[in-house]
Design a protein around this motif. Sequence first.
Motif, mmCIF file in Angstrom:
data_model
loop_
_atom_site.group_PDB
_atom_site.id
_atom_site.type_symbol
_atom_site.label_atom_id
_atom_site.label_comp_id
_atom_site.label_asym_id
_atom_site.label_seq_id
_atom_site.Cartn_x
_atom_site.Cartn_y
_atom_site.Cartn_z
ATOM 1 N N SER A 172 -3.024 0.054 6.055
ATOM 2 C CA SER A 172 -3.762 -1.043 6.280
ATOM 3 C C SER A 172 -4.910 -1.297 6.699
ATOM 4 C CB SER A 172 -2.279 -1.942 8.058
ATOM 5 O OG SER A 172 -1.253 -2.046 7.420
ATOM 6 N N THR A 173 -5.496 -0.385 7.865
ATOM 7 C CA THR A 173 -7.066 -0.476 7.068
ATOM 8 C C THR A 173 -8.115 -0.501 5.583
ATOM 9 O OG1 THR A 173 -7.149 1.076 9.147
ATOM 10 C CG2 THR A 173 -8.734 1.113 8.169
ATOM 11 N N VAL A 204 -7.356 6.985 8.584
ATOM 12 C CA VAL A 204 -7.486 5.011 7.955
ATOM 13 C C VAL A 204 -6.297 5.718 8.049
ATOM 14 C CG1 VAL A 204 -9.805 4.393 7.961
ATOM 15 C CG2 VAL A 204 -8.825 5.111 6.092
ATOM 16 N N SER A 244 -3.788 -2.727 11.163
ATOM 17 C CA SER A 244 -4.613 -1.253 11.541
ATOM 18 C C SER A 244 -5.304 -0.264 12.424
ATOM 19 C CB SER A 244 -6.062 -2.459 10.957
ATOM 20 O OG SER A 244 -7.497 -0.801 10.875
#
Length: 367
Positions: free
Chosen positions: A38-39, A35, A22
């Motif tokens: 993955s975040t 972002v 993330s």
Amino acid sequence: MAPALTSASLSLDQILSSLPDSIMAVEGDNKITYVNNSTEQMLYSGARMLLGRKLEDIVPFDSPLVAIVNQVRLKSAIISEYDIVLGGPRHGDKRVDVHASPVIEGNGAIVIQLQERSIAQKISQQLSHRGAARSVAGMASVLAHEIKNPLSGIRGSAQLLEQEVGESDKELTRLICEETDRICALVDQMEVFSNNRPIVPEHINIHLVLEHVRKLAQNGFAKGVTFKEFYDPSIPSARGDKGQLIQVFLNLIKNAAEAVPGAGGEIILTTAYRHGVRVAVPGSSERMHLPLEICVMDNGPGIADDLKPHLFDPFVTTKTNGTGLGLALVAKIVGDHGGIIECDSIKEKKGGGTLFRVLLPSYKGQG
């Protein structure tokens, strides 16, 4: 990092969104400005919901993540923390490693990297190693009484028999004596685990420890092996027991020397200072600062992936005549020093290889 898309930032966004970890960025007021994919997956929230909101709206106001970000901004330094509980109404409690860094000339902007289940798993393994070592200690106490004493009687009887039997039978009595000695030596090795005396900490120059061990190795079991050293001369003193740390690195270097090829064998020793590396201390709210990193690398064939999780367990060995107690003892000593040891394969190195990394605390007040 702004969310606006240009030809340049689109390429960068594609790269960051391909990472398994993330990645997010926040401005000086902790407002989220970027972002990656993955975040979104980790926080169970889309970019539209996250961008423009403050970090405190995503995680509780007293979350360690918020404290880390504020500390990075205050100190203008990179900070890493391991085994952090990242709580939130959507994603629940997740254990993550946090790496936060200030953006150069970013007016208080911070880049945050979140990794699930990395060092936290290794800490759990360290606790398993210590538990296994305690089991060996208990076993050694029993064996010392229940086995060593009868073995002494068996050996004494064999020596008396040797005086009475013919020459052809003396080979058998000598075999009995040799085998009883071998079993006693194994129990003696295990008894080392029952040493629970607290360490009396002293200032340790880790480079002097490594040089002492290297000289022992090159004049003994590692003749013909090429050693390379890459030391950071500015690192502070380690905190610990010199004799025990010599035992740790002597064991690691001996294993490396036995793993390298007969021709072209190479062992690399490195030291480094890692700012902001901290881990949780089991059973307390304290976080141990482990800035000293010492690595022992070799160009041997490496260690099988299925063996790595059990490498520091007692009686696990790849050697034909090994007892599997060496690395278990290393893990115990490193754990007694409040440190961590981990093993990785060097996949990018031609022919493979193995890396043992030891993280230790510096002497109190240093680093």
